[in-house]
Write a protein that holds these residues in place. Structure first.
Motif, PDB file in Angstrom:
ATOM      1  N   ARG A   1     173.724 -15.128  -2.802  1.00 25.22           N
ATOM      2  CA  ARG A   1     172.379 -15.551  -2.413  1.00 25.22           C
ATOM      3  C   ARG A   1     171.694 -14.427  -1.647  1.00 25.22           C
ATOM      4  N   VAL A   2     170.406 -14.269  -1.900  1.00 30.61           N
ATOM      5  CA  VAL A   2     169.617 -13.292  -1.163  1.00 30.61           C
ATOM      6  C   VAL A   2     168.350 -13.963  -0.643  1.00 30.61           C
ATOM      7  N   MET A   3     167.890 -13.462   0.482  1.00 32.05           N
ATOM      8  CA  MET A   3     166.606 -13.880   1.042  1.00 32.05           C
ATOM      9  C   MET A   3     165.612 -12.778   0.701  1.00 32.05           C
ATOM     10  N   VAL A   4     164.507 -13.190   0.112  1.00 33.03           N
ATOM     11  CA  VAL A   4     163.454 -12.243  -0.270  1.00 33.03           C
ATOM     12  C   VAL A   4     162.288 -12.482   0.678  1.00 33.03           C
ATOM     13  N   PHE A   5     161.952 -11.452   1.435  1.00 28.10           N
ATOM     14  CA  PHE A   5     160.852 -11.539   2.390  1.00 28.10           C
ATOM     15  C   PHE A   5     159.632 -10.847   1.814  1.00 28.10           C
ATOM     16  N   GLY A   6     158.504 -11.541   1.767  1.00 23.66           N
ATOM     17  CA  GLY A   6     157.229 -10.909   1.455  1.00 23.66           C
ATOM     18  C   GLY A   6     156.607 -10.512   2.769  1.00 23.66           C
TER      19      GLY A   6
END
Length: 142
Positions: A2-7
């Motif tokens: 799992r990865v967290m993608v930050f905009g």
């Protein structure tokens, strides 16, 4: 994994400027691709930092700081959680993402979650393999 993608926020997003209709439609199409591929776990946009607060921990003390915050490029404007096979797959998806602020520079950051195996030096094999009780176990929190 799992990865967290930050905009990351931009000056425009911090001013409360919404994406253009075209940018919103492009992001909606991209989100649908992520869903169809089984990659998207969750995601949402965030209001600008003028509506945010920070809590500073210093020993036992807590200090609340009201937004807005100065360093725009360090502010998160939105996030998503992706389930991918590895960081290469996450990067391939990220490179396909539309620019949320067309014609302007914007940035995305991708960070992997800690998974149970990453905690092996802190937990016994029995603890790692035991199911979690309560809501924490349901959420897949390592």
């Amino acid at each position: 994994m799992r990865v967290m993608v930050f905009g990351k926020a931009t000056e425009d997003s911090e001013k409360g400027a919404p994406p253009t209709a075209e940018a919103f439609a492009a992001m909606d199409r991209f989100t649908e691709e992520l869903v169809k591929a089984g990659v998207l776990v969750a995601g949402a946009g965030l209001k600008n930092s003028a509506q945010a607060k920070r809590i500073v921990f210093e020993g036992p003390g807590r200090t609340v700081i009201d937004g807005p915050f100065a360093e725009t490029r360090e502010i998160v404007a939105g996030f998503s959680i992706w389930e991918v096979k590895d960081m290469d797959e996450a990067m391939a998806w990220a490179k396909r993402a539309p620019n949320p602020m067309p014609g302007k520079k914007s940035e995305m950051e991708i960070r992997p979650f800690y998974e149970a195996a990453d905690l092996a030096e802190f937990m016994t094999p029995e603890e790692l393999s035991a199911p979690r009780d309560g809501d924490r176990g349901k959420l897949g929190v390592a």
